[in-house]
Design an enzyme around this catalytic site. Structure first.
Site, PDB file in Angstrom:
ATOM      1  N   ASP A 167       0.817  -1.207   0.000  1.00 55.75           N
ATOM      2  CA  ASP A 167       0.000   0.000   0.000  1.00 55.75           C
ATOM      3  C   ASP A 167       0.861   1.273   0.000  1.00 55.75           C
ATOM      4  OD1 ASP A 167      -2.431   1.471   0.296  1.00 55.75           O
ATOM      5  OD2 ASP A 167      -2.142   1.532   2.461  1.00 55.75           O
ATOM      6  N   TYR A 200      -6.643  -3.425  12.438  1.00 56.66           N
ATOM      7  CA  TYR A 200      -7.557  -2.345  12.039  1.00 56.66           C
ATOM      8  C   TYR A 200      -8.995  -2.671  12.412  1.00 56.66           C
ATOM      9  CZ  TYR A 200      -3.518  -0.508   9.640  1.00 56.66           C
ATOM     10  OH  TYR A 200      -2.279   0.008   9.367  1.00 56.66           O
ATOM     11  N   GLU A 219       0.837  -1.570  13.933  1.00 56.44           N
ATOM     12  CA  GLU A 219      -0.001  -0.675  13.117  1.00 56.44           C
ATOM     13  C   GLU A 219      -1.404  -0.685  13.691  1.00 56.44           C
ATOM     14  OE1 GLU A 219      -0.151  -1.306   8.863  1.00 56.44           O
ATOM     15  OE2 GLU A 219       2.006  -1.668   8.729  1.00 56.44           O
ATOM     16  N   ASN A 253       6.698  -7.828   6.486  1.00 54.71           N
ATOM     17  CA  ASN A 253       5.433  -7.204   6.872  1.00 54.71           C
ATOM     18  C   ASN A 253       4.285  -7.950   6.219  1.00 54.71           C
ATOM     19  OD1 ASN A 253       3.866  -4.774   7.968  1.00 54.71           O
ATOM     20  ND2 ASN A 253       3.255  -4.771   5.806  1.00 54.71           N
ATOM     21  N   GLU A 254       3.396  -8.433   7.048  1.00 54.54           N
ATOM     22  CA  GLU A 254       2.136  -9.024   6.604  1.00 54.54           C
ATOM     23  C   GLU A 254       2.289 -10.102   5.534  1.00 54.54           C
ATOM     24  OE1 GLU A 254      -0.737  -5.958   5.749  1.00 54.54           O
ATOM     25  OE2 GLU A 254      -0.950  -5.486   7.865  1.00 54.54           O
TER      26      GLU A 254
HETATM   27  C1  BDP Z   1      -1.336  -2.594   6.502  1.00 50.58           C
HETATM   28  C2  BDP Z   1      -0.029  -2.419   5.778  1.00 50.58           C
HETATM   29  C3  BDP Z   1       0.266  -0.951   5.454  1.00 50.58           C
HETATM   30  C4  BDP Z   1      -0.977  -0.272   4.939  1.00 50.58           C
HETATM   31  C5  BDP Z   1      -2.046  -0.346   5.994  1.00 50.58           C
HETATM   32  C6  BDP Z   1      -3.350   0.359   5.584  1.00 50.58           C
HETATM   33  O1  BDP Z   1       1.035  -2.974   6.491  1.00 50.58           O
HETATM   34  O2  BDP Z   1       1.329  -0.882   4.545  1.00 50.58           O
HETATM   35  O3  BDP Z   1      -0.748   1.024   4.515  1.00 50.58           O
HETATM   36  O4  BDP Z   1      -2.352  -1.688   6.218  1.00 50.58           O
HETATM   37  O5  BDP Z   1      -4.193  -0.290   4.987  1.00 50.58           O
HETATM   38  O6  BDP Z   1      -1.929  -3.764   6.100  1.00 50.58           O
HETATM   39  O7  BDP Z   1      -3.491   1.542   5.848  1.00 50.58           O
END
Ligand code: BDP
Length: 595
Positions: free
Chosen positions: A170, A472, A508, A418-419
């Site tokens: 992203d 998230y 995050e 990452n992920e």
């Molecule tokens: C995560 C990623 C990150 C994205 C973020 C998003 O690690 O790079 O920018 O989500 O969706 O999955 O804002």
């Protein structure tokens, strides 16, 4: 790899500025040997910078394939008899470099430095002005990290067809010569590399790789006092392949009561290595890291990570190094009370890392392993996606990241991905090898992996020391229902802890927020929503004693590819792309300054 420095022996010539530039529209330049003569119809281009946002037309900005950079340079007579090296801080993603039409180096990987010794070429040349040409490709496929693939749409619905670079991450696939290009000299016999290891009782172990004979090694404090020095240095056997031309010198120095490098209170010593011909001075610090099942200790004190996942990203420059921006960033990180960040999702510039050392920031250094969907399939790691070549490149990138950043006291942990799809079978043997390689490079720093996969599915965290989780809740799931955050977070974090008994960082969490958009009661995308959203996470973090940190996503708004849920980029920044605070910055400032 050592950073190019100037001293009484070594000189540095900066090649930044305006270069000639040409887009290889049909990708024929290599075949037609464009490097053999000056580029025709070239346009001016800034170095360092991403080229994308400097154009006003879509085609140039989004070109997939090669572009060409070119400039002249002159070697002063005073450099004769010296070893001359051409060095790129980074070029994203694949570069082939020619001097006077001769290939001198090629490099795959957009975020680490590479160099070529050009002494012989210069010595055998009769021209005064040398031509430096770079063929640079931004193409990402499954053999690269980050991963990507070029997609062509040419079915009956797309009779004219078009192709584009698909990415599984992203952030915008900025391309260009992103970091400084330098020429530097060393004597013909030279110091090639230095590895410094310290313990807080004042022990300094120095491993020097050199073709020069090493005569003296000293430690100098911040006031310029020599606090330890040794002038009988024994040669040891070199066990590493790539340094086979070097001799290795191993020595140990001891200083009394060293001033430690501590988060927020950095103290940097210098190690001065003097050979018969060459001299190099490298900064370092004394600090020790320990990880228990619930704590991350820096110099014996429990450390709680407060800060951000970030990007190297700004208007116009893209991912090009901007030293003014970096200074502003560190000032804002201090203002908000952050003590750390993750170099999501690739190693940041060397200049950035030096500032982190000096400003006392704690860094989780991440290799560009992002977009790693494995997809179960028949081949080694899954279908036609992640494969043996990806692994090879991933290991190369770990090595380049380590070799560049090994002496930075700010770097306290390596992030190996990452992920990635760590719930898939293919991930198991893949990451076992990745972790093993990282540990064999560096047994002094802990390792983490950053997850999107949940605790039930994850198959690889048994090998890492700290677990990082990106979450998230109430954004990508249960959108806008912030009342679910506390329960879901607590439930999931407890599951992670019960499974692995390792400390966890929320690496995050965040919500897209349009600066200046307000509403009561809060709705998604308003500044009020971002504040309430973050608060919900914080209440739960404070209840869980195995949580050792919170990195909000993201530090600033940043550019991404176009997409239905991206209105001119990702807006999860706590600051705008222009580095000004949204309301949430004040919430975080209050929390972090008191935590
Ligand atoms: C995560 C990623 C990150 C994205 C973020 C998003 O690690 O790079 O920018 O989500 O969706 O999955 O804002």
């Amino acid at each position: 790899m050592l950073y190019p420095i100037e001293n009484k022996i070594r000189e540095v010539k900066n090649l930044n500025g305006i270069w000639n530039f040409k887009i290889d529209t049909d990708n024929v330049g290599i075949e037609e040997k464009w490097y053999e003569k000056p580029l025709s119809d070239a346009v001016p281009m800034a170095v360092p910078a991403s080229y994308n946002d400097l154009f006003t037309d879509q085609e140039s900005k989004e070109h997939v394939g090669n572009v060409w950079y070119e400039r002249d340079f002159i070697i002063p007579d005073s450099w004769s008899g010296k070893r001359i090296v051409l060095r790129f801080g980074s070029a994203t993603h694949h570069a082939v470099v020619y001097v006077d039409g001769v290939e001198v180096v090629h490099h795959k990987g957009g975020f680490t430095p590479f160099e070529a010794e050009i002494t012989e070429l210069i010595e055998n040349s009769s021209v005064e002005e040398h031509r430096l040409t770079v063929a640079l490709s931004n193409v990402l496929d499954w053999t690269c990290i980050p991963c990507g693939e070029v997609i062509t749409e040419d079915d009956e619905k797309h009779p004219d067809g078009y192709h584009y670079q698909e990415t599984y991450f992203d952030f915008y696939n900025y391309s260009g010569i992103h970091r400084p290009v330098k020429l530097y000299t060393t004597p013909k016999k030279y110091i090639d590399d230095i590895v410094i290891r310290t313990t807080n009782d004042g022990k300094v172990e120095a491993f020097v790789f050199s073709t020069d004979i090493i005569k003296k090694i000293s430690v100098i404090d911040e006031d310029g006092n020599v606090v330890a020095s040794i002038d009988e240095i024994e040669k040891a056997t070199v066990d590493s392949d790539h340094k086979k031309d070097d001799d290795m010198y191993v020595t140990e120095l001891k200083i009394d009561n060293p001033t430690l490098w501590n988060p927020g209170v950095a103290y940097l010593y210098k190690l001065k290595v003097e050979g018969e011909e060459d001299v190099y001075t490298e900064e370092f610090g004394f600090r020790e890291i320990e990880v228990t099942d619930k704590e991350f200790l820096i110099n014996g004190k429990s450390f709680y990570f407060k800060g951000f996942g970030r990007h190297e990203d700004s208007d116009i420059h893209g991912k090009g190094l901007d030293e003014a921006l970096n200074v502003r960033d560190f000032n804002m990180l201090k203002w908000i009370g952050a003590n750390s960040f993750r170099t999501s999702h690739y190693p940041y510039s060397e200049e950035h890392m030096k500032l982190a050392d000096r400003e006392g920031f704690v860094v989780i250094d991440e290799v560009p392993a992002v977009g790693m969907c494995f997809w179960d399939g028949n081949s080694v790691y899954g279908g036609d996606r992640v494969n043996e070549d990806t692994l090879k490149h991933h290991l190369d990138m770990l090595k380049e990241m380590y070799e560049r950043d090994k002496n930075h006291p700010s770097v306290v942990m390596w992030s190996i991905a990452n992920e990635a799809a760590t719930h898939e079978e293919g991930a198991v043997s893949y990451f076992e090898k990745v972790v093993k390689t990282m540990r064999s490079l560096d047994d002094t720093r802990p390792i983490t992996i950053v997850h999107t996969t949940g605790p039930e599915g994850d198959k690889v965290s048994q090998w890492v020391d700290v677990i990082c989780v990106n979450r998230y809740y109430a954004w990508y799931t249960d959108h806008s229902h912030i009342e679910v955050i506390g329960q879901q977070l607590e439930l999931e974090m407890n599951k992670w802890y019960d499974k692995y008994h390792k400390p966890i960082i929320m690496s995050e969490y965040g919500a897209d927020t349009i600066a200046g958009y307000h509403k009561l009661p809060a709705v998604a995308f308003t500044e009020e929503f971002q504040c309430e959203y973050l608060d919900e996470f914080h209440k739960t973090f404070d209840k869980l004693d195995f949580m050792i940190g919170e990195h909000v996503w993201a530090y600033c708004d940043f550019q991404t590819k176009q997409g239905l849920n991206r209105v001119d980029g990702n807006k999860k920044g706590v600051f705008t792309r222009n580095r000004q605070p949204k309301a949430a910055a004040h919430i975080l400032r209050k929390r972090w300054r008191n935590k």
